[in-house]
Design an enzyme around this catalytic site. Sequence first.
Site, PDB file in Angstrom:
ATOM      1  N   SER A 177       0.831  -1.202   0.000  1.00  0.00           N
ATOM      2  CA  SER A 177       0.000   0.000   0.000  1.00  0.00           C
ATOM      3  C   SER A 177       0.868   1.255   0.000  1.00  0.00           C
ATOM      4  O   SER A 177       1.648   1.468  -0.928  1.00  0.00           O
ATOM      5  CB  SER A 177      -0.954  -0.048   1.198  1.00  0.00           C
ATOM      6  OG  SER A 177      -1.961   0.944   1.094  1.00  0.00           O
ATOM      7  N   ASP A 272      -9.720  -3.334  -5.660  1.00  0.00           N
ATOM      8  CA  ASP A 272      -8.869  -2.366  -4.956  1.00  0.00           C
ATOM      9  C   ASP A 272      -8.985  -0.989  -5.596  1.00  0.00           C
ATOM     10  O   ASP A 272      -8.996  -0.851  -6.821  1.00  0.00           O
ATOM     11  CB  ASP A 272      -7.411  -2.852  -5.021  1.00  0.00           C
ATOM     12  CG  ASP A 272      -6.508  -2.210  -3.996  1.00  0.00           C
ATOM     13  OD1 ASP A 272      -6.494  -0.975  -3.909  1.00  0.00           O
ATOM     14  OD2 ASP A 272      -5.809  -2.960  -3.286  1.00  0.00           O
ATOM     15  N   HIS A 302      -8.687  -4.032  -1.136  1.00  0.00           N
ATOM     16  CA  HIS A 302      -7.441  -3.496  -0.608  1.00  0.00           C
ATOM     17  C   HIS A 302      -7.186  -3.985   0.820  1.00  0.00           C
ATOM     18  O   HIS A 302      -8.044  -3.894   1.691  1.00  0.00           O
ATOM     19  CB  HIS A 302      -7.473  -1.967  -0.611  1.00  0.00           C
ATOM     20  CG  HIS A 302      -6.168  -1.332  -0.270  1.00  0.00           C
ATOM     21  ND1 HIS A 302      -5.145  -1.221  -1.177  1.00  0.00           N
ATOM     22  CD2 HIS A 302      -5.689  -0.806   0.885  1.00  0.00           C
ATOM     23  CE1 HIS A 302      -4.111  -0.629  -0.621  1.00  0.00           C
ATOM     24  NE2 HIS A 302      -4.406  -0.369   0.644  1.00  0.00           N
TER      25      HIS A 302
END
Length: 335
Positions: A177, A272, A302
Site C-alpha cells: 500500500s 482495490d 485493498h
Amino acid sequence: MTASFRRALALGAVGLAGTQMVALARQHRQVRRAAPDLRVPAAYLSLNPRPAMLTVLRKAMPLLRAPATTDAIPVAIPTATGSLSAFRYEPTSGVPRGALLWIHGGGRVMGAPMQDHALAQQLADAASVTILSTAYRLAPEHPFPAALNDCAAALTWLREHCTAAGVPTRIAVGGASAGGGLAAELAQWALDHDVPVDFQLLLYPMLDDRTLDHGPGDRGHLIWTPEANRLAWTAYLGHPAGEREDRPYAVAARRADLTGLPPAWIGVGDLDLFYEEDLAYADRLRAAGVSVEVHVEPSLFHGADALPGTEGAAGVRSLRGSMLAALTAAFDPKA
C-alpha cells in the site's frame, strides 16, 4: 422541552438511523462482491484518517496481524534527525542470498513495522534473504520528504549491514500500500543517486494522488476509499491531493521517465481502489523497457490479506504465493 422539539428530535434520530442503515446496506453489497472467504467482519472496517481518528487508528493498525515473534531483531537506524526503529529478519535456513528493505503500509499517516512481523519472516524464509522492515516518520506531522528520507537512510543502513555481514549486496525494495508507493519512489531516488537497487516488490502500491473517485469499475469501497486516499495524500503532500505536484519522488506515478528502474512485481486485487493506477504504472514501466510481472487477484479488495480471518482464503494464498515466488526468482543466481 416542547412537544414540537421532541418530535423534531425523534424525526432527526429516525433520519440518522435511516442514513446509517443505507450506508450499512451499501457496505454489505460491496462486501458481497468479494470472494466468499474474504467476507470477514473486519471487511466492514474503513480506515478514515481524519485528524480526530488518527490517534485511534495508529494504535489499532499494528494489532491487525502482529503476532509475537522471537525472530525479529530490533534495529536502530541513524538518521540526520535522530534514529528510526526497525526490525531485521534472517532466513531460518541457509545463508542469505541478498536483502529486502520492506516498508509498511498505512496511507503514509499511520502503521508500524510490527504489523508485518509474520509477513517479513515469511519473505525472509521463502526467498532466503535478510529483511529489514523499517519505520518512517508519518504525516501530517512530517510531510514529504520526511518518509522518503527515512527510507533512504534505511536503505543505506541495509547496504552497510550486508557488506559487514558478508551478505551479497543484491538488494530489493518493497512494501504494501503506502509502503509500496514509498518503495517505488525510493527506487526512483536510488536510480537518480546511483544507489543500486535490483528489484521492486510492490503489493497493491499507493502510487498516484490523482485517484480520488471510485473509477469506472466502482472499486475502492472497502478498507481504503477515495475519501481516505484524498485525506492521506493531502496530509503527506502538504497541499490538496490531485493538485499540481512537481517535486521529484513525491508521487511515483508523476515521474515522466521511468527508464532504467529495476524490474518489478506488482500485485493488486480487482476490487482495490489502486487497481487502475497500479496497472497504468506497470504499463508505463513496460513501455520504458522495464521488466514487470503483474498479478491481479479476482474479487480481492485493498488490504484483505492483512485482515484477521483471511489467512487461509484462496485469494490471499494466491496473491502472497505470487509475491513470494517473484521475490525468490529475483534472487536466483541466474537472474
